[in-house]
Scaffold this motif. Structure first.
Motif, PDB file in Angstrom:
ATOM      1  N   ASP A 122      14.354   1.963  -0.170  1.00  0.00           N
ATOM      2  CA  ASP A 122      14.453   3.164   0.657  1.00  0.00           C
ATOM      3  C   ASP A 122      13.141   3.930   0.571  1.00  0.00           C
ATOM      4  O   ASP A 122      13.081   5.057   0.077  1.00  0.00           O
ATOM      5  N   GLU A 123      12.069   3.293   1.040  1.00  0.00           N
ATOM      6  CA  GLU A 123      10.732   3.867   0.943  1.00  0.00           C
ATOM      7  C   GLU A 123       9.976   3.703   2.253  1.00  0.00           C
ATOM      8  O   GLU A 123      10.330   2.874   3.097  1.00  0.00           O
ATOM      9  N   MET A 124       8.934   4.522   2.407  1.00  0.00           N
ATOM     10  CA  MET A 124       8.020   4.410   3.531  1.00  0.00           C
ATOM     11  C   MET A 124       6.616   4.168   2.996  1.00  0.00           C
ATOM     12  O   MET A 124       6.343   4.412   1.819  1.00  0.00           O
ATOM     13  N   LEU A 125       5.735   3.684   3.861  1.00  0.00           N
ATOM     14  CA  LEU A 125       4.357   3.436   3.476  1.00  0.00           C
ATOM     15  C   LEU A 125       3.484   4.575   3.994  1.00  0.00           C
ATOM     16  O   LEU A 125       3.398   4.800   5.206  1.00  0.00           O
ATOM     17  N   MET A 126       2.868   5.309   3.079  1.00  0.00           N
ATOM     18  CA  MET A 126       1.946   6.377   3.468  1.00  0.00           C
ATOM     19  C   MET A 126       0.533   5.808   3.512  1.00  0.00           C
ATOM     20  O   MET A 126       0.027   5.306   2.512  1.00  0.00           O
ATOM     21  N   VAL A 127      -0.103   5.872   4.679  1.00  0.00           N
ATOM     22  CA  VAL A 127      -1.473   5.398   4.865  1.00  0.00           C
ATOM     23  C   VAL A 127      -2.390   6.613   4.842  1.00  0.00           C
ATOM     24  O   VAL A 127      -2.283   7.493   5.691  1.00  0.00           O
ATOM     25  N   SER A 128      -3.281   6.688   3.860  1.00  0.00           N
ATOM     26  CA  SER A 128      -4.130   7.870   3.665  1.00  0.00           C
ATOM     27  C   SER A 128      -5.596   7.534   3.893  1.00  0.00           C
ATOM     28  O   SER A 128      -6.097   6.538   3.387  1.00  0.00           O
ATOM     29  N   GLY A 129      -6.269   8.401   4.649  1.00  0.00           N
ATOM     30  CA  GLY A 129      -7.693   8.228   4.897  1.00  0.00           C
ATOM     31  C   GLY A 129      -8.511   9.190   4.052  1.00  0.00           C
ATOM     32  O   GLY A 129      -8.145  10.359   3.881  1.00  0.00           O
ATOM     33  N   PHE A 130      -9.636   8.709   3.502  1.00  0.00           N
ATOM     34  CA  PHE A 130     -10.527   9.512   2.667  1.00  0.00           C
ATOM     35  C   PHE A 130     -11.980   9.269   3.097  1.00  0.00           C
ATOM     36  O   PHE A 130     -12.324   8.191   3.584  1.00  0.00           O
TER      37      PHE A 130
END
Length: 217
Positions: A122-130
């Motif tokens: 029960d998870e989502m994928l967080m895509v983070s830009g830096f």
């Protein structure tokens, strides 16, 4: 006889007071004992909960490592504390949000194991830009600042993963710009490390509050 009876009468209150005192002490001892047992029970419960939490996290880490075994072995991605890291130079040219062929191919290889990993949790994928801390407007006026560049890159990666089969309901983008560097921006090597994209599974509940906004790519 009268004197003996008087002695008994005078001694009786003393024993009564002593009895009351002992009863009070016994009651206090019982209360203290109950309190100590309660504290110990709370400590044991907290310890068991912490052990269970760590066991779950360890199982989660092992599952993620197993899912990404091939790209990890090839050195194409990194995995640190549940965060999947990809160098910005692999995905994008400097100050660009357009995927390079190598980067698209890498995301194509990552999408199936990530989709399988997410499908049973029960998870989502967080895509983070830096980004690094160099002003992006100096070399590319397409973006207002580093935050916008990191946001566009995160969105590009998110859309590429959706195109490769990850459900749109299981992935979202976040932008941090130049915030949260992993190396010093004082030299080229450090800036290169800071220009990156990270992906991390997060719980579905409250995930929006974990998305960040922050800043050269």
């Amino acid at each position: 006889m009268d004197e003996f009876d008087g002695a008994i009468e005078h001694s009786t209150p003393v024993w009564a007071v002593f009895g009351d005192l002992m009863s009070g002490l016994l009651g206090a001892f019982v209360l203290i004992l109950v309190g100590v047992l309660g504290v110990q029970l709370d400590l044991v419960t907290s310890l068991e909960a912490e052990v269970q939490k760590r066991r779950v996290e360890e199982q989660r880490r092992e599952a993620l490592e197993k899912a990404l075994a091939v790209p990890l072995a090839a050195g194409r991605v990194t995995l640190d504390d549940g965060r999947i890291g990809i160098s910005g130079s692999v995905l994008f040219a400097l100050n660009s949000d357009e995927l390079q062929p190598e980067g698209r191919q890498l995301l194509k290889s990552l999408a199936p194991p990530l989709a399988a990993f997410l499908s049973v949790r029960d998870e989502m994928l967080m895509v983070s830009g830096f980004t690094d801390d160099r002003p992006v407007r100096d070399t590319n006026r397409q973006f207002a600042d580093n935050l916008e560049l990191s946001a566009q890159r995160a969105l590009t990666v998110t859309r590429a993963l959706i195109d490769e089969g990850i459900p749109s309901s299981s992935v979202f983008a976040a932008a941090f710009g130049q915030e949260q560097p992993v190396a010093s921006n004082a030299d080229a090597e450090g800036r290169s490390r800071n220009r990156r994209v990270e992906m991390a599974p997060v719980p579905r509940s409250g995930q929006a509050g974990k998305a960040g906004a922050g800043g050269n790519g």
